[in-house]
Every structure is written in C-alpha cells, then in structure tokens.
Design a protein around this motif. Structure first.
Motif, PDB file in Angstrom:
ATOM      1  N   GLU A 163       0.771  -1.313  -0.141  1.00 11.64           N
ATOM      2  CA  GLU A 163       0.097  -0.108   0.140  1.00 11.64           C
ATOM      3  C   GLU A 163       0.758   1.116  -0.053  1.00 11.64           C
ATOM      4  N   LYS A 181       0.814   4.403  -2.488  1.00 12.47           N
ATOM      5  CA  LYS A 181       0.702   6.118  -2.085  1.00 12.47           C
ATOM      6  C   LYS A 181       1.598   6.822  -2.529  1.00 12.47           C
ATOM      7  N   SER A 191       0.743   7.460  -6.098  1.00 11.52           N
ATOM      8  CA  SER A 191      -0.369   8.337  -6.161  1.00 11.52           C
ATOM      9  C   SER A 191       0.054  10.217  -5.864  1.00 11.52           C
ATOM     10  N   SER A 195      -1.887   8.087  -9.933  1.00 11.22           N
ATOM     11  CA  SER A 195      -2.870   7.401  -9.435  1.00 11.22           C
ATOM     12  C   SER A 195      -3.537   8.237  -8.226  1.00 11.22           C
ATOM     13  N   GLY A 196      -4.906   7.753  -7.835  1.00 14.15           N
ATOM     14  CA  GLY A 196      -5.691   8.593  -6.976  1.00 14.15           C
ATOM     15  C   GLY A 196      -6.200  10.010  -7.278  1.00 14.15           C
ATOM     16  N   THR A 197      -6.069  10.746  -6.261  1.00 10.98           N
ATOM     17  CA  THR A 197      -6.696  12.237  -6.519  1.00 10.98           C
ATOM     18  C   THR A 197      -5.886  12.997  -7.539  1.00 10.98           C
ATOM     19  N   GLU A 247      -4.247  12.041 -10.048  1.00 15.28           N
ATOM     20  CA  GLU A 247      -4.059  11.454 -11.399  1.00 15.28           C
ATOM     21  C   GLU A 247      -4.682  12.411 -12.665  1.00 15.28           C
ATOM     22  N   ARG A 276      -6.313   8.543 -16.537  1.00 15.31           N
ATOM     23  CA  ARG A 276      -7.352   7.949 -15.987  1.00 15.31           C
ATOM     24  C   ARG A 276      -8.047   7.267 -17.143  1.00 15.31           C
TER      25      ARG A 276
END
Length: 470
Positions: free
Chosen positions: A400, A404, A407, A412-414, A416, A421
């Motif tokens: 994990e 993080k 990201s 990745s994640g917010t 990205e 995406r």
C-alpha cells in the motif's frame, strides 16, 4: 532548417519552452548545486542535446549533484527535483498546473487560462465527470473496438509479426475520437483523417519549438512562410472546424450516448473554452492511451509469469461471461500491471511546475517564478524507493505504501490526470479482451530502444506475435 536528428532529440523541451514562454524568469542561481551555462544565449541546451533527451540529461545531473539540482535553459534558471522526499516538500505548498495543458496551449497558440483556484477546481470537476460519464456511457463501444482488434489478431497465422505500435495508435484513435467527440468518428475514414491531422500537429511541434529556440523562442520569431508552418495551420483549422461543428450539434441536440464534450457543453464554459479543452484532451488522450497500451503489451510479452497471473485473474473474474463495467473494477492485479508499466516505461518522464512564491527544499531556497521540473523518470527508477527498479514486477504494488507514493507522483488516486485515468480504463478493457483469448509473445532477437519525449515511446516499431489460447 536544423538537422532532423536535433529536432527529434526530445519533445519534452516543448513543455519547458512553453512554460518559459508564458512566465517571467529568475536569474538567481540560489546556491543550488548544478552546472553553469555552457553558452551565454542557450544556457545548457547543448548539453541536453548531447545527452539525447531531457530525461537522460536529468539522470546524469542528479547522479552527479544529488536530489536537488539546477541548470540553465537559455538565460533562465531551472531547478530539478529527483527523489520522492524532495518532491513531497514541493508538491503541497505550491499550486500545480497540468503539463500537457501548458505545453499544448502554447503549441496550439491558445491563451493561458490564468484562472483562480476556484475556477481551476470547477474545471477539474468538469474534466473528471467528462471522463467518468463518457467511459460509462460508451463501455459497450470500447468493448466492441477491443473485440474487433481481437478478431483481427485471431485471423493471423501464429508466425505473423504484428506491428504493435501501429495497431495501438489506431485503436487509441478510434476509442478516443468516438468517446470524446461522438458518432462523427464511427466512419473509419474520419478517424484516418483525424489521425493524419493529429500527426501533423505533433510532428510540427518538433520543428516549431526547435526552430523558435534557434531564432529566439522568447520573441516569438518564426518563419511564417515555411511549408511546415502552413501544414500546421491547415491541420489545426481542420481539427477546430470538426470540433466546432460537434460542439454546435451537441448543444442543440438530445443524444443517448454521453461523450466527453457533453460535460464541457453542460458546464459554465464558453465555446472557445470548450473548443480548447476538447482539443487538448483528445490530443493528449490519444498519445497517452496508445503508448500505455503498447508498453503494457510489450512487458507482458517478455514476462510469461506476469501474463499467466493476469490471465488467471481475468478468468477468475469473468469466467465465460461477458466483460462488464462492474466486474472490470475487480481486476486489481491488472491495475498493478498498468501501474508497473507506467513506472518501468517512465511513461511521462518529466513534469513541470512554476514556483509561485519563494520556496524552500531541504536547505535550498527556490526563487519565485523559477521553473521547477519534477524528474519523474529519475524518481521512478530510484532504488531507495523502488527495490530492483529496472525489473518489471507488478507485485510491488501489493504494498500500500508503494501505491501511496505512486499517487503522490500523480500516477494514481486524486492527483491522477484525466487523460491517464481515461487511458487506464481503455487499456484494462483491451487487455481483458486480448489476454482472455491470446498468448502475447515477443519476437525473438528484438531489442526495443526507448525514446524519451513528452510521452515515452520506442525508437522503432515494436513487433509481437500471438497464439490462440482456445
């Protein structure tokens, strides 16, 4: 005209030149370790050219001077950050801008938005809803395009060499044009026409930027009578004409299928903003999607164990059932494969941010209005963050903390970007369709050399073969 080999050294300098063109400079070296200008006018541009690309130049610079380094682009100071730790210090306190948008706005002669934080947030939400809604509404179309490619590959004899990059570009063009711009691009001839103009725009960028650097990019000098300039302007006019027609149709009609442009049309944007955002998103999405698909398949052909594990996950999730949007979200290992593809290929090796206010990284002061590069290609191969960094190992993203970190870097994640995406989902569907029915195999003796541009690609065509699973 400059030698073509120089033009092709790196597309990434388009990004640097664009940001430097849009914003003023700092002349202070600020005590940051690095190299002095090789030439008074060009700074360290000759060193970048001699290195082969901006990415390779930054690799050497960080190896010599550490995680925070400086060099000169023309008469302007540039600071590069090359580890996760120093990036963490810079990302949070500073506003960020999309490097694709910065580069493409300058290339296309569009105005910089200059929007405030609230407007940028609203616009980001429109982008996010545009990507989400277009993918949901057009999932059946994406599946159909993937299955058409599968049928084509199934028809080949097992000894047939498949030009992977060519096929992936065609697939990406069909996917992006129809999901962003709608049924206008159901006709293959329209897709081919768009692809021709798309290629002209990006090919011209090599010549435009390097020519303007040679003549004086900052004063905007360019020989307006050149054939290439006319090709660029003609291609841009044709693409804009198509988009204007589509925008007008989508404003006045009621359509069952939601496309990316619809989200912009229904937002609080004027026609010019819709035009510019649609152009930028479609161009960036095409190249990112094509390269992500290409690299993912390349890595699968060289790792039988990873391909087997991916097939087993696809078989477990779907069995003999049809691929659906709900079940596609369960492909955890497939997402790890794509993340590791982005990392190993260094898909976007450099990003750029403008230092809005004076900042501090470690013990170094970064002056206001300095261009700060995120040397992502360096960071993604840093052995202190990624054990065995040159090994293609999707299992590393079981951790994990690795996800993080990924990201944090914007993959990745917010953080990205919308184009990535979009590319993740398109590539996931394609791999699900292909790997379910085919073994993807490398061509013996093929050596794939890397070309580091705005988006990393192979120097020559990548060839594969396929064999049927059943």
């Amino acid at each position: 005209m400059l030698d073509f080999a120089i033009f092709a050294v790196t597309f990434l300098l388009t990004l640097v030149a664009a940001v430097l063109y849009l914003y003023p400079a700092s002349r202070q070296a600020a005590g940051i370790p690095g190299i002095t200008p090789t030439e008074e006018k060009d700074g360290n541009l000759p060193d970048i050219v001699n290195s082969g690309s901006l990415h390779e130049f930054l690799v050497n610079l960080h190896e010599r001077y550490g995680p925070v380094v400086s060099f000169w682009f023309g008469r302007r100071l540039v600071v590069s950050l090359g580890t996760v730790d120093v990036l963490k210090q810079h990302i949070n306190p500073n506003k960020t801008s999309d490097p694709f948008e910065t580069m493409l706005k300058s290339l296309l002669r569009y105005q910089s938005s200059g929007a405030n934080v609230s407007e940028n947030h609203t616009r980001k939400k429109l982008y996010e809803s545009g990507v989400t809604n277009s993918l949901q509404s057009n999932f059946a179309l994406l599946l159909k395009l993937s299955e058409e490619l599968l049928d084509k590959w199934l028809s080949y004899p097992e000894s047939q060499h498949v030009p992977l990059g060519q096929h992936m570009l065609g697939f990406a063009m069909k996917s992006v044009t129809q999901m962003v711009m709608g049924s206008t691009f159901e006709d293959d001839q329209e897709v081919i026409h768009f692809q021709k103009n798309h290629g002209t725009l990006f090919m011209f960028s090599y010549f435009q930027v390097w020519s303007e650097i040679g003549k004086g990019f900052l004063d905007g000098s360019l020989d307006k009578s050149t054939t290439r300039k006319k090709q660029y302007e003609d291609a841009l006019r044709q693409l804009e004409s198509i988009l204007k027609k589509i925008i007008k149709e989508r404003k006045g009609g009621n359509f069952g299928q939601h496309i990316f442009i619809d989200s912009l049309v229904h937002g609080n944007l004027n026609d010019q903003q819709i035009l510019e955002d649609s152009m930028i998103f479609s161009l960036a999405s095409c190249v990112i999607t094509a390269k992500l698909c290409t690299w993912a398949i390349c890595f699968l052909t060289t790792s039988e164990e990873v391909q087997k594990k991916l097939y087993e996950e696809i078989d477990q999730v779907f069995g003999k059932d049809r691929i659906t949007p709900e079940k596609i979200e369960q492909l955890r290992y497939c997402r790890q494969v794509l993340c590791e593809t982005v990392r190993t290929a260094k898909l976007t090796p450099v990003s750029a941010r403008l230092q809005d206010i004076e900042g501090k990284i470690d013990k170094f002061i970064i002056p206001r209005e300095t261009l700060v590069l995120y040397a992502l290609g360096v960071v993604l191969q840093d052995p202190s963050t990624w054990p065995s960094p040159h090994k293609f190992d999707p299992d590393r993203f079981d951790d994990e903390s690795m996800m993080k970190t990924f990201s944090l870097l914007g993959f990745s994640g917010t953080q990205e970007c919308p184009e990535l995406r979009f590319a993740y989902m398109v590539t996931t569907v394609l791999l699900s369709v292909l790997v379910r029915r085919l073994h993807l195999l490398s061509v013996e003796g093929q050596l794939i050399e890397t070309k580091y541009e705005l988006v990393t690609s192979s120097k020559e065509e990548a060839w594969i073969t396929v064999s049927k699973r059943y």
